[in-house]
Design a protein around this motif. Structure first.
Motif, PDB file in Angstrom:
ATOM      1  N   MET A   1       0.859  -1.159   0.000  1.00 41.16           N
ATOM      2  CA  MET A   1       0.000   0.000   0.000  1.00 41.16           C
ATOM      3  C   MET A   1       0.908   1.225   0.000  1.00 41.16           C
ATOM      4  N   ASN A   2       1.458   1.520  -1.148  1.00 43.03           N
ATOM      5  CA  ASN A   2       2.420   2.598  -1.279  1.00 43.03           C
ATOM      6  C   ASN A   2       1.758   3.971  -1.364  1.00 43.03           C
ATOM      7  N   ARG A   3       0.435   4.022  -1.498  1.00 36.49           N
ATOM      8  CA  ARG A   3      -0.245   5.315  -1.635  1.00 36.49           C
ATOM      9  C   ARG A   3      -0.999   5.664  -0.354  1.00 36.49           C
ATOM     10  N   ALA A   4      -0.547   5.194   0.788  1.00 35.79           N
ATOM     11  CA  ALA A   4      -1.260   5.367   2.054  1.00 35.79           C
ATOM     12  C   ALA A   4      -1.521   6.838   2.367  1.00 35.79           C
ATOM     13  N   ASN A   5      -0.520   7.684   2.092  1.00 40.48           N
ATOM     14  CA  ASN A   5      -0.697   9.109   2.369  1.00 40.48           C
ATOM     15  C   ASN A   5      -1.734   9.733   1.446  1.00 40.48           C
ATOM     16  N   GLN A   6      -1.790   9.257   0.229  1.00 36.53           N
ATOM     17  CA  GLN A   6      -2.753   9.790  -0.744  1.00 36.53           C
ATOM     18  C   GLN A   6      -4.180   9.449  -0.330  1.00 36.53           C
ATOM     19  N   ASP A  18     -10.711   3.382  -6.873  1.00 35.32           N
ATOM     20  CA  ASP A  18      -9.313   2.988  -6.712  1.00 35.32           C
ATOM     21  C   ASP A  18      -9.171   1.468  -6.919  1.00 35.32           C
ATOM     22  N   PRO A  19      -8.302   1.036  -7.842  1.00 29.93           N
ATOM     23  CA  PRO A  19      -8.165  -0.392  -8.136  1.00 29.93           C
ATOM     24  C   PRO A  19      -7.750  -1.235  -6.920  1.00 29.93           C
ATOM     25  N   GLU A  20      -6.839  -0.751  -6.093  1.00 32.01           N
ATOM     26  CA  GLU A  20      -6.407  -1.521  -4.921  1.00 32.01           C
ATOM     27  C   GLU A  20      -7.554  -1.690  -3.929  1.00 32.01           C
ATOM     28  N   LEU A  26     -13.687  -6.674  -3.480  1.00 32.54           N
ATOM     29  CA  LEU A  26     -14.241  -7.768  -4.281  1.00 32.54           C
ATOM     30  C   LEU A  26     -13.495  -9.088  -4.093  1.00 32.54           C
ATOM     31  N   ASN A  27     -12.204  -9.008  -3.866  1.00 31.70           N
ATOM     32  CA  ASN A  27     -11.400 -10.230  -3.703  1.00 31.70           C
ATOM     33  C   ASN A  27     -10.513 -10.100  -2.473  1.00 31.70           C
ATOM     34  N   PRO A  28     -11.113 -10.093  -1.271  1.00 28.82           N
ATOM     35  CA  PRO A  28     -10.282  -9.924  -0.081  1.00 28.82           C
ATOM     36  C   PRO A  28      -9.408 -11.167   0.165  1.00 28.82           C
ATOM     37  N   THR A  33      -6.437  -7.467   3.271  1.00 22.53           N
ATOM     38  CA  THR A  33      -7.299  -7.208   4.433  1.00 22.53           C
ATOM     39  C   THR A  33      -6.466  -6.654   5.587  1.00 22.53           C
ATOM     40  N   GLU A  34      -5.312  -7.234   5.803  1.00 24.19           N
ATOM     41  CA  GLU A  34      -4.443  -6.757   6.871  1.00 24.19           C
ATOM     42  C   GLU A  34      -3.976  -5.328   6.606  1.00 24.19           C
ATOM     43  N   LEU A  35      -3.629  -5.017   5.347  1.00 21.03           N
ATOM     44  CA  LEU A  35      -3.171  -3.674   4.990  1.00 21.03           C
ATOM     45  C   LEU A  35      -4.272  -2.641   5.202  1.00 21.03           C
ATOM     46  N   TRP A  36      -5.480  -2.941   4.734  1.00 25.01           N
ATOM     47  CA  TRP A  36      -6.590  -1.975   4.856  1.00 25.01           C
ATOM     48  C   TRP A  36      -7.028  -1.825   6.320  1.00 25.01           C
TER      49      TRP A  36
END
Length: 201
Positions: A1-6, A18-20, A26-28, A33-36
């Motif tokens: 998750m390189n866009r966390a600040n964005q 956002d695709p990520e 849709l496909n956890p 799941t851990e990142l979000w």
């Protein structure tokens, strides 16, 4: 998750496009799941936006779960197009009503209603100042007027008079039907103490 600040500046529609984020909804899997979950724990003020975005995605594309990759891409493009369309809709300001003088029909109706009410109020007030008597088909009624005169009202008759009799003005009695009057004549004594003659009728 390189866009966390964005993501901190994202609104619900930004997350929904956002695709990520879509991949996580849709496909956890364990990794996304851990990142979000980590990102949400660090940014709890965005929980509502994320929840709305999840609902948008799940509501907009339920068939996405079972579609093939090419169809998924087409569905996704339709979602993005719809999001852009919704964002481009401009809400026009409220339309101001016409000046008061242009609504002359409404003012005429209001004025007519007020005049009607005033007329009805006048009639009610005048009726409250009037004494009325009526008799039925086989009825007679003996009535004493404020000046002491006596009236015998015959059957099917109607008599009315103003409750307040002024000493200086005429005495008016309205009669519809038949009645017998016994009137008392007031004798006026002039300064010369002469009494006017009374003539029999």
């Amino acid at each position: 998750m390189n866009r966390a600040n964005q993501y901190q500046a994202f609104l619900a529609e930004d997350f929904a496009s956002d695709p990520e984020f879509i991949g996580w909804v849709l496909n956890p899997d364990e990794e996304n799941t851990e990142l979000w979950q980590y990102w949400l724990s660090a940014n709890p003020e965005k929980a509502k936006e994320v929840e709305v975005a999840v609902q948008l995605i799940r509501f907009a594309i339920p068939q996405y779960y079972h579609a093939k990759d090419g169809v998924q891409q087409q569905i996704w493009e339709n979602i993005l197009l719809n999001v852009k369309t919704v964002n481009s809709i401009k809400v026009s300001p409220l339309h101001r009503s016409a000046p008061l003088w242009k609504n002359w029909k409404q003012w005429a109706a209001v004025l007519t209603g007020l005049l009607f009410l005033a007329g009805m109020a006048y009639k009610v007030i005048e009726n409250s100042k009037t004494t009325k008597y009526a008799t039925g088909p086989t009825e007679t009624k003996r009535i004493q007027l404020p000046d002491g005169s006596e009236v015998i009202l015959n059957a099917n008759s109607f008599l009315s008079y103003h409750k307040i009799w002024d000493k200086d003005n005429e005495r008016n009695v309205n009669l519809r039907g038949e009645a017998f009057f016994r009137s008392y004549i007031k004798m006026i004594i002039s300064s010369f103490w002469s009494i006017p003659r009374m003539q029999a009728v």
